[in-house]
Design a protein around this motif. Structure first.
Motif, PDB file in Angstrom:
ATOM      1  N   ASP A 183     -56.501  49.591  -2.972  1.00  0.00           N
ATOM      2  CA  ASP A 183     -57.062  50.170  -4.198  1.00  0.00           C
ATOM      3  C   ASP A 183     -58.584  50.080  -4.223  1.00  0.00           C
ATOM      4  O   ASP A 183     -59.266  51.012  -4.638  1.00  0.00           O
ATOM      5  CB  ASP A 183     -56.496  49.449  -5.430  1.00  0.00           C
ATOM      6  N   VAL A 184     -59.117  48.948  -3.784  1.00  0.00           N
ATOM      7  CA  VAL A 184     -60.574  48.778  -3.771  1.00  0.00           C
ATOM      8  C   VAL A 184     -61.214  49.811  -2.849  1.00  0.00           C
ATOM      9  O   VAL A 184     -62.192  50.474  -3.206  1.00  0.00           O
ATOM     10  CB  VAL A 184     -60.963  47.350  -3.339  1.00  0.00           C
ATOM     11  N   GLY A 185     -60.638  49.985  -1.650  1.00  0.00           N
ATOM     12  CA  GLY A 185     -61.187  50.955  -0.707  1.00  0.00           C
ATOM     13  C   GLY A 185     -61.114  52.376  -1.219  1.00  0.00           C
ATOM     14  O   GLY A 185     -62.096  53.137  -1.132  1.00  0.00           O
ATOM     15  N   ARG A 186     -59.989  52.761  -1.759  1.00  0.00           N
ATOM     16  CA  ARG A 186     -59.828  54.123  -2.281  1.00  0.00           C
ATOM     17  C   ARG A 186     -60.781  54.380  -3.445  1.00  0.00           C
ATOM     18  O   ARG A 186     -61.345  55.470  -3.577  1.00  0.00           O
ATOM     19  CB  ARG A 186     -58.381  54.341  -2.710  1.00  0.00           C
ATOM     20  N   ALA A 187     -60.956  53.364  -4.296  1.00  0.00           N
ATOM     21  CA  ALA A 187     -61.849  53.518  -5.448  1.00  0.00           C
ATOM     22  C   ALA A 187     -63.305  53.658  -5.009  1.00  0.00           C
ATOM     23  O   ALA A 187     -64.067  54.436  -5.594  1.00  0.00           O
ATOM     24  CB  ALA A 187     -61.698  52.323  -6.383  1.00  0.00           C
ATOM     25  N   MET A 188     -63.700  52.940  -3.973  1.00  0.00           N
ATOM     26  CA  MET A 188     -65.080  53.034  -3.498  1.00  0.00           C
ATOM     27  C   MET A 188     -65.375  54.424  -2.955  1.00  0.00           C
ATOM     28  O   MET A 188     -66.439  54.999  -3.221  1.00  0.00           O
ATOM     29  CB  MET A 188     -65.335  51.964  -2.443  1.00  0.00           C
ATOM     30  N   ILE A 189     -64.431  54.982  -2.217  1.00  0.00           N
ATOM     31  CA  ILE A 189     -64.608  56.344  -1.693  1.00  0.00           C
ATOM     32  C   ILE A 189     -64.658  57.347  -2.833  1.00  0.00           C
ATOM     33  O   ILE A 189     -65.488  58.262  -2.840  1.00  0.00           O
ATOM     34  CB  ILE A 189     -63.476  56.695  -0.711  1.00  0.00           C
ATOM     35  N   GLU A 190     -63.820  57.170  -3.815  1.00  0.00           N
ATOM     36  CA  GLU A 190     -63.801  58.080  -4.958  1.00  0.00           C
ATOM     37  C   GLU A 190     -65.124  58.011  -5.728  1.00  0.00           C
ATOM     38  O   GLU A 190     -65.656  59.039  -6.159  1.00  0.00           O
ATOM     39  CB  GLU A 190     -62.643  57.716  -5.888  1.00  0.00           C
ATOM     40  N   ALA A 191     -65.674  56.811  -5.887  1.00  0.00           N
ATOM     41  CA  ALA A 191     -66.963  56.658  -6.577  1.00  0.00           C
ATOM     42  C   ALA A 191     -68.067  57.391  -5.823  1.00  0.00           C
ATOM     43  O   ALA A 191     -68.944  58.028  -6.432  1.00  0.00           O
ATOM     44  CB  ALA A 191     -67.311  55.182  -6.727  1.00  0.00           C
ATOM     45  N   ALA A 192     -68.031  57.305  -4.497  1.00  0.00           N
ATOM     46  CA  ALA A 192     -69.046  57.987  -3.697  1.00  0.00           C
ATOM     47  C   ALA A 192     -68.857  59.495  -3.713  1.00  0.00           C
ATOM     48  O   ALA A 192     -69.829  60.249  -3.731  1.00  0.00           O
ATOM     49  CB  ALA A 192     -69.002  57.467  -2.257  1.00  0.00           C
ATOM     50  N   ALA A 193     -67.610  59.935  -3.709  1.00  0.00           N
ATOM     51  CA  ALA A 193     -67.319  61.371  -3.616  1.00  0.00           C
ATOM     52  C   ALA A 193     -67.516  62.097  -4.945  1.00  0.00           C
ATOM     53  O   ALA A 193     -68.088  63.194  -4.984  1.00  0.00           O
ATOM     54  CB  ALA A 193     -65.887  61.583  -3.123  1.00  0.00           C
ATOM     55  N   ARG A 194     -67.057  61.486  -6.044  1.00  0.00           N
ATOM     56  CA  ARG A 194     -67.072  62.201  -7.325  1.00  0.00           C
ATOM     57  C   ARG A 194     -67.659  61.400  -8.484  1.00  0.00           C
ATOM     58  O   ARG A 194     -67.635  61.852  -9.629  1.00  0.00           O
ATOM     59  CB  ARG A 194     -65.659  62.661  -7.675  1.00  0.00           C
ATOM     60  N   GLY A 195     -68.183  60.221  -8.165  1.00  0.00           N
ATOM     61  CA  GLY A 195     -68.821  59.431  -9.206  1.00  0.00           C
ATOM     62  C   GLY A 195     -67.847  58.573  -9.994  1.00  0.00           C
ATOM     63  O   GLY A 195     -66.627  58.699  -9.866  1.00  0.00           O
ATOM     64  N   ALA A 196     -68.399  57.704 -10.812  1.00  0.00           N
ATOM     65  CA  ALA A 196     -67.621  56.819 -11.672  1.00  0.00           C
ATOM     66  C   ALA A 196     -68.222  56.873 -13.074  1.00  0.00           C
ATOM     67  O   ALA A 196     -69.391  57.227 -13.240  1.00  0.00           O
ATOM     68  CB  ALA A 196     -67.639  55.395 -11.133  1.00  0.00           C
ATOM     69  N   PRO A 197     -67.439  56.520 -14.097  1.00  0.00           N
ATOM     70  CA  PRO A 197     -67.924  56.680 -15.471  1.00  0.00           C
ATOM     71  C   PRO A 197     -69.025  55.717 -15.898  1.00  0.00           C
ATOM     72  O   PRO A 197     -69.721  55.967 -16.869  1.00  0.00           O
ATOM     73  CB  PRO A 197     -66.655  56.464 -16.312  1.00  0.00           C
TER      74      PRO A 197
END
Length: 215
Positions: A183-197
């Motif tokens: 989950d940590v790895g997937r979330a980090m990629i998602e933050a880089a790809a599409r940002g985080a709130p």
């Protein structure tokens, strides 16, 4: 341990086309997307400026337990190493997204009684002040290693071996404080790809980011 989990997800995610892993020792991982650099001096990344130019994201996963360490020694690894890398990246790749693995309980005021929490808070604040495209501070709680990921610290390996059968109970009782390395790895990629709130991401936020990931 976190770095292993993040690397695994990067190599699996089709959105990640190339990975440059920088460490003081090489990993055993082999993959067509992966290139590794062994770099001994983590207080000076200037020799790697050319390699780091125009990077899209940095997942900074280096960390150490504060147990038995003086504040000066812990700060040297936690703050000095991190900012040495971050300042070089801000210079050569200002359009980069920087994701830093911090921890639950980090003290954003950097003035509390807990030594590790103060130092982590100081590190977070310094990173957020750098001119990156975006910077996110991940504050995971208990991380369950999955898919063969293991801690390099012997004591942690023993503790994780004991705790693994109890993880469903830990997850049920602690809820917000438990997460997996995947989950940590997937979330980090998602933050880089599409940002985080938001810039400071606690366990619940990390889980929500991971759930958004299409990988």
């Amino acid at each position: 341990m976190v770095g292993q989990g993040v690397l695994r997800e990067c190599l699996r995610d089709p959105r990640v086309t190339a990975v440059l892993a920088i460490g003081r020792t090489p990993t055993s991982d082999k993959h067509e997307k992966l290139r590794q650099i062994v770099h001994r001096d983590f207080t000076d990344f200037s020799p790697l400026e050319t390699e780091l130019t125009d990077a899209d994201a940095c997942f900074f996963c280096l960390g150490i337990s504060s147990a038995g360490m003086s504040e000066a020694d812990y700060r040297h690894v936690t703050f000095d190493f991190t900012l040495a890398a971050a300042r070089t990246l801000a210079k050569v790749s200002p359009g980069l997204t920087f994701v830093y693995v911090s921890g639950t309980g980090t003290d954003s005021s950097a003035k509390g009684r807990s030594m590790w929490a103060r130092v982590k808070g100081e590190t977070e604040n310094a990173l957020l002040a750098l001119p990156f495209k975006a910077a996110y501070m991940f504050r995971p709680g208990f991380i369950q290693p999955v898919h063969g990921v293991k801690s390099r610290t012997r004591l942690y390996r023993v503790l994780y071996t004991i705790a693994t059968p109890l993880f469903p109970v830990v997850k049920l009782l602690s809820g917000k404080a438990a997460i997996t390395s995947e989950d940590v790895g997937r979330a980090m990629i998602e933050a880089a790809a599409r940002g985080a709130p938001k810039p400071l991401l606690e366990n619940r936020d990390i889980k929500e980011l991971a759930a958004r990931s299409p990988a």
